[in-house]
Enzyme design. Sequence first.
Site, PDB file in Angstrom:
ATOM      1  N   LYS A   4      -1.308  -1.095  -4.388  1.00  0.00           N
ATOM      2  CA  LYS A   4      -2.452  -0.265  -3.969  1.00  0.00           C
ATOM      3  C   LYS A   4      -1.914   1.137  -3.752  1.00  0.00           C
ATOM      4  CE  LYS A   4      -4.713   0.106   0.584  1.00  0.00           C
ATOM      5  NZ  LYS A   4      -5.367  -0.687   1.652  1.00  0.00           N
ATOM      6  N   GLY A  60      -3.973  -4.099   6.498  1.00  0.00           N
ATOM      7  CA  GLY A  60      -2.954  -3.888   7.520  1.00  0.00           C
ATOM      8  C   GLY A  60      -3.102  -2.518   8.128  1.00  0.00           C
ATOM      9  N   GLU A 101     -11.214   0.945  -2.866  1.00  0.00           N
ATOM     10  CA  GLU A 101     -11.444   0.726  -1.438  1.00  0.00           C
ATOM     11  C   GLU A 101     -11.990   1.989  -0.752  1.00  0.00           C
ATOM     12  OE1 GLU A 101      -8.030  -1.180   0.370  1.00  0.00           O
ATOM     13  OE2 GLU A 101      -8.586  -0.540   2.373  1.00  0.00           O
ATOM     14  N   SER A 136       0.868  -1.180   0.000  1.00  0.00           N
ATOM     15  CA  SER A 136       0.000   0.000   0.000  1.00  0.00           C
ATOM     16  C   SER A 136       0.905   1.231   0.000  1.00  0.00           C
ATOM     17  CB  SER A 136      -0.879  -0.038   1.256  1.00  0.00           C
ATOM     18  OG  SER A 136      -1.597   1.166   1.410  1.00  0.00           O
ATOM     19  N   LYS A 143      -9.466  -6.289   8.557  1.00  0.00           N
ATOM     20  CA  LYS A 143      -8.369  -5.956   9.470  1.00  0.00           C
ATOM     21  C   LYS A 143      -8.810  -6.511  10.812  1.00  0.00           C
ATOM     22  CE  LYS A 143      -6.981  -1.758   7.107  1.00  0.00           C
ATOM     23  NZ  LYS A 143      -6.993  -0.284   7.169  1.00  0.00           N
ATOM     24  N   ASP A 172      -7.185   3.193  -2.807  1.00  0.00           N
ATOM     25  CA  ASP A 172      -7.856   3.299  -1.503  1.00  0.00           C
ATOM     26  C   ASP A 172      -8.051   4.781  -1.189  1.00  0.00           C
ATOM     27  OD1 ASP A 172      -8.795   3.130   1.076  1.00  0.00           O
ATOM     28  OD2 ASP A 172      -7.050   2.058   1.898  1.00  0.00           O
ATOM     29  N   ASP A 178     -13.642  -1.018   3.862  1.00  0.00           N
ATOM     30  CA  ASP A 178     -12.664  -1.150   4.947  1.00  0.00           C
ATOM     31  C   ASP A 178     -13.301  -0.517   6.199  1.00  0.00           C
ATOM     32  OD1 ASP A 178     -10.577  -0.678   6.756  1.00  0.00           O
ATOM     33  OD2 ASP A 178      -9.179   0.133   5.307  1.00  0.00           O
ATOM     34  N   LYS A 199      -2.892   5.121  -2.431  1.00  0.00           N
ATOM     35  CA  LYS A 199      -3.846   5.957  -1.731  1.00  0.00           C
ATOM     36  C   LYS A 199      -4.245   7.086  -2.677  1.00  0.00           C
ATOM     37  CE  LYS A 199      -3.815   4.000   2.311  1.00  0.00           C
ATOM     38  NZ  LYS A 199      -5.051   3.535   2.952  1.00  0.00           N
TER      39      LYS A 199
END
Length: 378
Positions: A170, A299, A224, A144, A273, A197, A249, A172
């Site tokens: 992934k 995570g 996400e 990520s 998670k 995400d 999430d 952000k």
Amino acid sequence: MKLRNTISSVELIEVEMPLVHPFRTSFGVEKSTYSILVKITDSEGKIGWGETTISKTPGYSSETNETAWHIQRDFLLPLLQELLKSNNSPTIQDILGNWDSVRGHEMAKGGIEASVWSLFAEQENVSLGKLYGGSKTQIPTGVSIGIQTDLDKLIARIGSFIDKGYQRIKIKIEPGWDVNAVKRIRQEFGDIKLMVDANSAYSLSDHHIKVLKDLDRYEMMMIEQPLAYHDMLDHKKLQTMLSTPVCLDESIHSPHDARVALEYETCKIINIKPGRVGGFANAIEIAEIGGKDVVWCGGMLETGIGRLHNLHFQSRSEFNIPGDTSGSDRYYAQDIIEPKVEVDENGFIQVPTAKGLGAMVREDVIMQYTTRSLGIKF
Ligand code: OSB
Ligand code: MG
């Protein structure tokens, strides 16, 4: 499974671990990880370790290191002490049920719960993965990547992780750092496994819907948590507008939330998670509800202890989607476990086979990063 020997003490150890790279998301920048490690010792001196995966600020979750410390010290541990007086061999379900009077605070519960699983594995002389219902010897994994200062830096960073073998990227995103980034990644790296995400940075405004529909053209694995952190309705509307699967999430805190989200078609995928859902018993239940191609393991920039727990959890058969569990070096100059977690050139992590966590906990290193600790005799 029941506790074999009674618990003699529990220690809460708060650590601040500097990250090798600051991690920027739509909700802020993290320069260090703040975790409350939970060390649980039984009457024979066997030790279990758990990690409370909280942050310093309530930007991702409403819990922080201060709220978790308070809830663990003043409610969860006294309740556990009380339970052990009437039942000296409780199951995980007994422990969770006894905490029903404490609403919410999933991460505070999850940290202690994880330490009990780890102690069970020591008492039973088996690997933690086996207790979590897993049998895979290696797990596929991804990375990520935070928001960078410019696109060239992003491309360089992604390139370095692809070179190391990571199977999935992934990134952000936030308004202004989204379609331009994804377009450039597709130009540079072709059809790599890619996802974004947003950590709740978008809404169903006309402008945001346009951006999300633009993103939909890039054949990503999923998007996400694009919308509000507690939402179950707008994501459902959004999913009907997109062919890219929506992954939740922040919105999922329990097996019940997972059932609502999947049965109402709010999303197609769930990022589990374990901390966010109150521990591994709930995480296992959600993995069973979702199954293959639906659940994967996220995570919280965990230290080695939380990372090992997540690794063992992902040895379950449901986890065919690469997760966010990266190698120790991606986060920390020095991890608190030995050997550290490593990703091989094909993007797999080997699941430790030795009993318990399957690696040594370096208490001397933990001491270097400890900001406060509290020991409670049982
Ligand atoms: O939204 O998945 C998230 C880290 C901290 C808080 C929230 C998130 C993340 C990550 C990093 O994406 C996952 C990891 O590498 O541990
Ligand atoms: Mg996320």
